[in-house]
Design a protein around this motif. Structure first.
Motif, mmCIF file in Angstrom:
data_model
loop_
_atom_site.group_PDB
_atom_site.id
_atom_site.type_symbol
_atom_site.label_atom_id
_atom_site.label_comp_id
_atom_site.label_asym_id
_atom_site.label_seq_id
_atom_site.Cartn_x
_atom_site.Cartn_y
_atom_site.Cartn_z
ATOM 1 N N SER A 298 32.558 41.991 41.398
ATOM 2 C CA SER A 298 32.105 41.926 40.011
ATOM 3 C C SER A 298 32.042 43.330 39.420
ATOM 4 C CB SER A 298 30.714 41.281 39.925
ATOM 5 O OG SER A 298 30.742 39.988 40.463
ATOM 6 N N ILE A 299 32.496 43.456 38.175
ATOM 7 C CA ILE A 299 32.476 44.757 37.496
ATOM 8 C C ILE A 299 31.041 45.173 37.219
ATOM 9 C CG2 ILE A 299 33.069 45.976 35.380
ATOM 10 C CD1 ILE A 299 35.529 44.247 35.150
ATOM 11 N N GLU A 300 30.740 46.436 37.554
ATOM 12 C CA GLU A 300 29.438 47.004 37.204
ATOM 13 C C GLU A 300 29.569 48.085 36.138
ATOM 14 O OE1 GLU A 300 27.684 48.336 40.822
ATOM 15 O OE2 GLU A 300 27.266 46.304 41.542
ATOM 16 N N GLY A 301 30.736 48.723 36.055
ATOM 17 C CA GLY A 301 30.888 49.748 35.029
ATOM 18 C C GLY A 301 32.156 50.555 35.197
ATOM 19 N N VAL A 302 32.356 51.522 34.249
ATOM 20 C CA VAL A 302 33.529 52.399 34.236
ATOM 21 C C VAL A 302 33.053 53.839 34.030
ATOM 22 C CG1 VAL A 302 35.683 52.990 33.041
ATOM 23 C CG2 VAL A 302 35.029 50.593 33.319
ATOM 24 N N THR A 303 33.659 54.772 34.773
ATOM 25 C CA THR A 303 33.385 56.201 34.574
ATOM 26 C C THR A 303 34.712 56.960 34.572
ATOM 27 O OG1 THR A 303 33.072 56.499 36.960
ATOM 28 C CG2 THR A 303 31.097 56.134 35.627
ATOM 29 N N TYR A 304 34.656 58.238 34.166
ATOM 30 C CA TYR A 304 35.856 59.074 34.104
ATOM 31 C C TYR A 304 35.510 60.441 34.671
ATOM 32 C CZ TYR A 304 39.842 61.601 32.091
ATOM 33 O OH TYR A 304 40.970 62.364 31.915
ATOM 34 N N ALA A 305 36.343 60.923 35.598
ATOM 35 C CA ALA A 305 36.090 62.248 36.183
ATOM 36 C C ALA A 305 37.404 62.842 36.663
ATOM 37 C CB ALA A 305 35.105 62.145 37.344
ATOM 38 N N ASN A 306 37.622 64.118 36.270
ATOM 39 C CA ASN A 306 38.779 64.871 36.748
ATOM 40 C C ASN A 306 40.092 64.139 36.514
ATOM 41 O OD1 ASN A 306 36.997 66.892 37.727
ATOM 42 N ND2 ASN A 306 36.725 65.720 39.626
ATOM 43 N N THR B 79 30.598 43.417 31.741
ATOM 44 C CA THR B 79 29.915 43.576 33.021
ATOM 45 C C THR B 79 29.682 42.212 33.665
ATOM 46 O OG1 THR B 79 28.824 45.556 32.199
ATOM 47 C CG2 THR B 79 27.837 44.495 34.129
ATOM 48 N N GLY B 80 29.948 42.129 34.992
ATOM 49 C CA GLY B 80 29.790 40.867 35.710
ATOM 50 C C GLY B 80 31.072 40.092 35.857
ATOM 51 N N SER B 81 32.145 40.492 35.147
ATOM 52 C CA SER B 81 33.423 39.787 35.272
ATOM 53 C C SER B 81 33.966 39.950 36.685
ATOM 54 C CB SER B 81 34.432 40.337 34.263
ATOM 55 O OG SER B 81 33.988 40.119 32.933
ATOM 56 N N GLN B 82 34.635 38.890 37.170
ATOM 57 C CA GLN B 82 35.220 38.902 38.506
ATOM 58 C C GLN B 82 36.632 39.483 38.436
ATOM 59 O OE1 GLN B 82 33.487 37.593 41.373
ATOM 60 N NE2 GLN B 82 31.834 37.744 39.880
ATOM 61 N N VAL B 83 36.887 40.519 39.255
ATOM 62 C CA VAL B 83 38.188 41.168 39.250
ATOM 63 C C VAL B 83 38.679 41.342 40.675
ATOM 64 C CG1 VAL B 83 37.768 42.401 37.091
ATOM 65 C CG2 VAL B 83 37.141 43.475 39.265
ATOM 66 N N THR B 84 39.982 41.597 40.818
ATOM 67 C CA THR B 84 40.583 41.946 42.102
ATOM 68 C C THR B 84 41.342 43.258 41.935
ATOM 69 O OG1 THR B 84 40.814 39.646 42.781
ATOM 70 C CG2 THR B 84 42.202 41.264 43.905
ATOM 71 N N ASN C 143 46.454 48.396 41.241
ATOM 72 C CA ASN C 143 46.576 47.402 40.183
ATOM 73 C C ASN C 143 45.230 46.714 39.994
ATOM 74 O OD1 ASN C 143 47.681 45.897 38.182
ATOM 75 N ND2 ASN C 143 48.995 44.644 39.488
ATOM 76 N N LEU C 144 45.058 46.082 38.852
ATOM 77 C CA LEU C 144 43.805 45.403 38.519
ATOM 78 C C LEU C 144 44.129 44.045 37.918
ATOM 79 C CD1 LEU C 144 40.681 45.338 37.977
ATOM 80 C CD2 LEU C 144 41.186 46.369 35.755
ATOM 81 N N THR C 145 43.490 42.997 38.462
ATOM 82 C CA THR C 145 43.646 41.642 37.927
ATOM 83 C C THR C 145 42.277 41.095 37.575
ATOM 84 O OG1 THR C 145 45.570 41.249 39.331
ATOM 85 C CG2 THR C 145 44.506 39.318 38.368
ATOM 86 N N VAL C 146 42.133 40.618 36.340
ATOM 87 C CA VAL C 146 40.880 39.984 35.914
ATOM 88 C C VAL C 146 40.946 38.516 36.326
ATOM 89 C CG1 VAL C 146 39.373 39.399 33.988
ATOM 90 C CG2 VAL C 146 40.585 41.600 34.015
ATOM 91 N N GLU C 147 40.054 38.117 37.211
ATOM 92 C CA GLU C 147 40.059 36.740 37.712
ATOM 93 C C GLU C 147 39.203 35.827 36.842
ATOM 94 O OE1 GLU C 147 42.011 36.032 40.028
ATOM 95 O OE2 GLU C 147 42.373 37.848 41.190
ATOM 96 N N LEU D 197 44.129 50.233 34.151
ATOM 97 C CA LEU D 197 42.861 49.955 33.486
ATOM 98 C C LEU D 197 43.066 49.242 32.154
ATOM 99 C CD1 LEU D 197 39.820 50.394 33.918
ATOM 100 C CD2 LEU D 197 40.004 52.473 32.537
ATOM 101 N N LEU D 198 44.272 49.372 31.569
ATOM 102 C CA LEU D 198 44.529 48.709 30.293
ATOM 103 C C LEU D 198 44.572 47.181 30.431
ATOM 104 C CD1 LEU D 198 47.182 51.064 28.612
ATOM 105 C CD2 LEU D 198 44.714 50.970 28.247
ATOM 106 N N ASN D 199 44.603 46.686 31.670
ATOM 107 C CA ASN D 199 44.491 45.237 31.866
ATOM 108 C C ASN D 199 43.087 44.728 31.538
ATOM 109 O OD1 ASN D 199 47.141 45.029 32.741
ATOM 110 N ND2 ASN D 199 46.589 45.364 34.899
ATOM 111 N N LEU D 200 42.181 45.658 31.305
ATOM 112 C CA LEU D 200 40.788 45.306 31.022
ATOM 113 C C LEU D 200 40.484 45.628 29.563
ATOM 114 C CD1 LEU D 200 37.783 46.162 33.343
ATOM 115 C CD2 LEU D 200 37.588 46.384 30.890
ATOM 116 N N ASN D 201 40.215 44.597 28.766
ATOM 117 C CA ASN D 201 39.799 44.773 27.372
ATOM 118 C C ASN D 201 38.301 44.498 27.278
ATOM 119 O OD1 ASN D 201 39.213 44.605 24.626
ATOM 120 N ND2 ASN D 201 41.112 43.511 24.116
ATOM 121 N N PRO D 202 37.488 45.519 27.026
ATOM 122 C CA PRO D 202 36.032 45.334 27.030
ATOM 123 C C PRO D 202 35.514 44.341 25.986
ATOM 124 C CG PRO D 202 36.596 47.651 27.120
ATOM 125 C CD PRO D 202 37.857 46.925 26.789
ATOM 126 N N LEU D 203 36.354 43.984 24.999
ATOM 127 C CA LEU D 203 35.906 42.952 24.056
ATOM 128 C C LEU D 203 35.953 41.567 24.689
ATOM 129 C CD1 LEU D 203 37.583 44.064 20.706
ATOM 130 C CD2 LEU D 203 35.224 44.432 21.458
#
Length: 991
Positions: free
Chosen positions: A475-483, A512-517, A532-536, A502-508
């Motif tokens: 489950s997604i808890e959040g996003v950060t950016y570093a270096n 938070t809590g979405s199931q991803v792989t 790669n990222l898949t929103v389940e 990361l563009l596979n994820l549209n925050p609209l």
């Protein structure tokens, strides 16, 4: 001369010669006397009983063949019933102390005996007039008419003692047993069950003779109450033989109460159900052990193999929620008799190479080609290979016996197979145990080569796959950016991702809590290098107002809706201010925006929260996560539209409940499309005296803020009047009205707290801002509010001061409740107390009680919920009634001297009993369902009786012909027909 001398010798000297008789007449006289004698003997034979004989005198005596005799003795066998060619036959054995003889009864006499309940059971003392049949090695008798069987005594009790175990010394006693059915067999003599009483196992037989004209539904796991005769089977084994099937009670195992897993071991011996996630399966001494967990506590359930197949391993993975029912053992483990999958979780086939020993006990499904087939005793062992590894498959004999011949023929080397079961370790190797025949599917052909699936792992197991490529799910808890790298936090693990992934994820759409792989390389237990990222399972975020975004949300995905107050270009980056919240758009994203907002636009923006100069700002990283919202007034909508709407909605809803959510109130409501909860200011709420929960409201709802901005009542439903003693936590959130006397009162700052009592028990009342209300102790008040909980008790919260109506104090003193007689009622005012005898009940636009005391009689209007349970206190009872003389209604009733309603046969209820309370029981012979009522016709064999049940009383009960019902109600009349009308749902028992 000599002849004359001879004649003279016939006479004595001096006697005269007698007159000669005609003896031919004597033969007619003798014939007449013979006829008379035969007639006398015939009459005597017809009026005389058959001779009473001893069994030892007639058994094997050919001279007694076809003789009609009487036998006195004790029934020593369970009646045996047979059916040949549609004809019933019945046999029981009588022992008179000198020997035993079978008594046979044939159809139609056997049918009549069974229907009339005249079947003898062990222990009954009987006299039977029978006709003997003497054969070479066997003598038996036949009963030829029912009056030829007389019971001198029957072994029976209406209230038998309940026993926990049986022994041979109890033979011939009438007892009852209660416990769980652990074994059930349909044998020739009837239904044979083993009942676990908690102390021992008791055998119970429901003889076949009781099942001829009756249906009985019972299965393993049900709780059984069975009264009957203790009978020694084969002279040594005690068992209970049921003689009256109507006294038998079966509680299905499905109705066992659900107990939390953590509390279940505290109730040894209790029949219960538990629900939890399946944590593991093992095998122990002929039974399977299922370990369930609720996330904190664990519980083992001992499950017999015959119910384990209810857990189909192809349909339910180890994450499934399972419901198990049975008796709690003294060792803290549940002895299960019932199993169902309450919430199945999809089972996915796993590559064999990903299975490890730490997965023992979990359910797994795999597919592969068979490489070995071996018989091990009565069991079968396969070795399969899917290209990622080899795995042993163990099929116990019980599961093997369930496989079809077709499946068995296809379990050959080289052919494909799919198997599912639990993982076990055997001699250091992992194997899958297929515990049910449904856990193996023969494919009949080899599996084609396929791309190897990556192991799908969770955060807890990442350490086991370090250095391996996996599909990491969570489950997604959040996003950060570093270096220069984005990191997606999934269940506490950081997964690095390229921006393109990361563009596979549209925050609209994905919050938070979405199931991803995340597919990537495991670099450690807390880091995955994602590719790669898949929103389940997306979970859309709840739109926030700009001022609802706080520093505590750092790293979280949010969606913000508001008006743009500023837009600025910062060296190719964009800074957009929504309300007072800054939104940062990196150059790479800004260059891809299809829409750049202008000042004054209403927009929705999605991104993650970052802290900049100690203040929160939203970083927009996906160019598709900014949208313009067209402004409009409220539009007609439904509750389901609240999830997606951006503009205010005009809703027509039914008000369900209310709760306080400082500083506002949370209103829960529904329409045909769903339910929702929104906040509303106190000033918007209607007066609950006039419109409470259940009312139809017209509201303007702002889906973005989750608030109601306007509210009107279109169909008012006043809050119902409830007795103060009846208010409980089941009413929590509902508005009610109470009417009573203030028994205590004190202020809490600007608030007021009361205790109000109408004679049925006090209820606490809290009135926010009510310190200045003119209410005094002893004063009568009517008030309305909603039920809430305080210190574990129910209390009424009055949120509208206009919902408090205080009666004027009576002149001349305090407002007490006085005692009056019936003759004084006409002059009484306010609340008064009466002690009366209850004479009758009727319904005339409301319930009316007829009562009397030594001064007269009266008819009093009364609410249904005030009336007593007439099974405990019916007409004839002495009652203490608190009566509101001003409104003309009974406020409360206390039973002083209870007289339960009389139990009558259906044919004995007549119009002479109008108004009287009665209890009747009978079989439903007709059912008629109207729009507001259900009308039954019942009969207990003494005559038909109509039972009229208002639907408000019947509730969810359903009725059908053939049911047995027990009804407690009052006698009424409709168009000359007598009826019994119940006014409480718990006074209706359906058996």
């Amino acid at each position: 001369m000599s002849g004359k001398k001879g004649e003279k010798k016939l006479y004595y000297h001096g006697l005269k010669e007698q007159k000669k008789l005609n003896v031919s007449r004597l033969k007619y006289l003798s014939i007449l006397l013979s006829v008379i004698g035969v007639a006398v003997l015939l009459v005597a034979a017809q009026s005389a009983q058959a001779p009473l004989v001893r069994v030892s005198d007639v058994y094997g005596n050919y001279l007694m063949n076809y003789a009609v005799v009487r036998i006195n003795g004790t029934v020593v066998t369970v009646p045996y019933v047979s059916q040949t060619g549609g004809k019933l036959g019945l046999t029981f054995t009588v022992d008179d102390g000198t020997g035993q003889i079978d008594v046979r009864v044939y159809s139609p006499l056997a049918d009549e005996m069974i229907r009339k309940g005249l079947v003898p059971f062990p222990g009954d003392e009987v006299t039977a007039e029978v006709q003997l049949r003497v054969r070479e090695t066997y003598t038996y008798s036949m009963l030829q008419y029912l009056d030829g069987l007389n019971f001198r005594s029957k072994l029976y009790s209406d209230n038998p003692p309940i026993v926990k175990s049986l022994n041979a010394n109890m033979s011939g006693s009438y007892v009852a047993v209660e416990g769980i059915v652990t074994e059930f067999s349909n044998v020739s003599s009837g239904y044979l069950m083993t009942v676990d009483t908690g102390d021992s196992l008791v055998s119970v037989l429901v003889p076949r003779v009781l099942l001829v004209f009756n249906n009985l539904s019972v299965k393993v796991g049900d709780t059984l109450y069975a009264p009957g005769i203790v009978y020694l089977y084969k002279g040594t084994s005690p068992e209970i033989v049921v003689r009256n099937i109507t006294r038998l009670s079966v509680t299905p195992i499905e109705e066992a109460p659900v107990v939390p897993i953590g509390e279940a071991p505290n109730y040894p011996g209790m029949v219960m159900a538990v629900e939890g996630t399946l944590a593991g399966i093992t095998y122990e001494n002929g039974r399977y052990v299922l370990t369930l967990t609720d996330g904190e506590d664990y519980l083992d359930a001992l499950v017999p193999r015959d119910i384990l197949p209810n857990l189909n391993p192809f349909n339910a993975s180890s994450e499934s929620t399972v419901r198990v029912a049975g008796r709690m053992g003294d060792d803290g483990r549940l002895v299960a008799a019932y199993l169902e999958v309450a919430k199945p979780m999809k089972m996915e086939f796993k590559p064999i190479g990903t299975l490890t020993l730490d997965m023992r006990g979990s359910i797994a499904a795999v597919r592969g080609n068979i490489e070995e087939v071996d018989r091990i005793g009565s069991n079968l062992k396969l070795v399969i290979d899917d290209g990622t590894g080899r795995l042993d498959v163990f099929i116990p004999s019980a599961a093997l016996a369930e496989l079809s011949n077709e499946t068995m023929a296809q379990l050959k080397v080289g052919l494909g197979v799919e198997v599912a079961g639990y993982l076990e370790e055997y001699r250091g190797k992992l194997e899958v145990v297929v515990y049910t025949g449904g856990g193996i599917k023969a494919l009949g052909e080899p599996l084609p080569p396929e791309e190897i699936e990556l192991p799908k792992v969770t955060a807890a197991r990442l350490a086991d796959y370090e250095g391996q490529l996996v599909d990491f799910a969570g489950s997604i808890e959040g996003v950060t950016y570093a270096n220069g790298t984005y990191y997606l936090t999934v269940d506490g693990v950081k997964a690095s991702l390229p921006r393109e992934a990361l563009l596979n994820l549209n925050p609209l759409e994905v919050g938070t809590g979405s199931q991803v792989t995340v597919r990537g390389l495991v670099a450690g237990e807390n880091l995955v290098k994602g590719e790669n990222l898949t929103v389940e399972v997306p979970i859309a975020p709840i739109p926030l107002k700009p001022d609802e975004v706080t520093p505590e949300m750092e790293g979280q995905l949010v969606a913000v809706v508001g008006k743009v107050t500023d837009v600025a270009n910062l060296s190719g980056n964009l800074k957009i201010v929504v309300g007072n919240l800054p939104v940062f758009v990196p150059r790479s994203t800004a260059n891809e925006l299809a829409y750049v907002p202008a000042k004054g636009d209403l927009v929705q923006i999605g991104g993650y929260v970052e802290i900049y100069r100690d203040e929160p700002e939203v970083v927009l990283f996906n160019p598709a996560s900014i949208e313009k919202i067209e402004q409009a007034g409220p539009v007609e909508g439904t509750v389901s539209d609240l999830k997606t709407a951006m503009e205010p909605l005009l809703l027509t809803v039914t008000w369900d409940s209310i709760a306080y959510q400082k500083p506002d109130y949370a209103l829960t409501f529904h329409d045909s499309t769903g339910s929702a909860t929104l906040l509303a200011e106190r000033s918007l709420l209607p007066n609950p005296l006039k419109a409470g929960t259940g009312s139809t409201l017209r509201v303007i709802a702002d889906p973005l803020s989750g608030r109601i901005t306007a509210l009107n009542v279109t169909n008012a439903r006043p809050s119902p009047l409830v007795r103060t003693g009846s208010v409980d936590l089941s009413m929590k959130g509902k508005t009610i009205t109470v009417n009573g006397t203030v028994s205590s009162l004190f202020t809490l700052g600007s608030n007021l707290k009361l205790t109000v009592d109408d004679g049925s028990g006090g209820i606490a009342v809290f009135i926010p801002g009510g310190a200045n209300l003119s209410v005094e102790k002893g004063q009568s008040v009517t008030l309305a509010g909603y039920v809430d909980e305080y210190d574990g008790e129910a209390e009424v919260i009055v949120y509208d001061l206009d919902a408090v109506v205080a009666a004027e104090k009576p002149s001349g003193g305090t407002a007490g409740i006085g005692e009056v007689k019936v003759s004084e009622l006409s002059a009484a005012t306010g609340r008064v107390n009466l002690t009366v005898t209850w004479d009758g009940l009727s319904y005339e636009d409301g319930y009316v009680m007829k009562v009397h005391d030594d001064t007269g009689s009266a008819e009093l209007s009364v609410s249904r919920d005030v009336l007593p349970d007439l099974r405990e206190a019916g007409t004839g009872s002495t009652l203490r009634i608190t009566y509101n003389a001003d409104s003309g209604e009974v406020v409360s009733i206390t039973v002083v001297e209870a007289v339960p309603a009389e139990e009558l046969r259906t044919g004995d209820v007549t119009l002479n009993l109008l108004g009287t309370t009665v209890v009747v029981e009978g079989t439903v012979v007709d059912v008629y369902t109207g729009s507001t009522f259900v009308k039954l016709t019942i009969d207990d064999g003494s005559g038909e009786l109509v039972v009229f049940i208002p639907k408000s009383v019947a509730g969810d009960l359903t009725f059908s012909e053939g049911q047995t019902v027990r009804i407690a109600g009052y006698v009424a009349e409709y168009k000359g027909t007598v009826e019994v009308i119940p006014y409480r749902s718990d006074c209706i028992e359906v058996r």
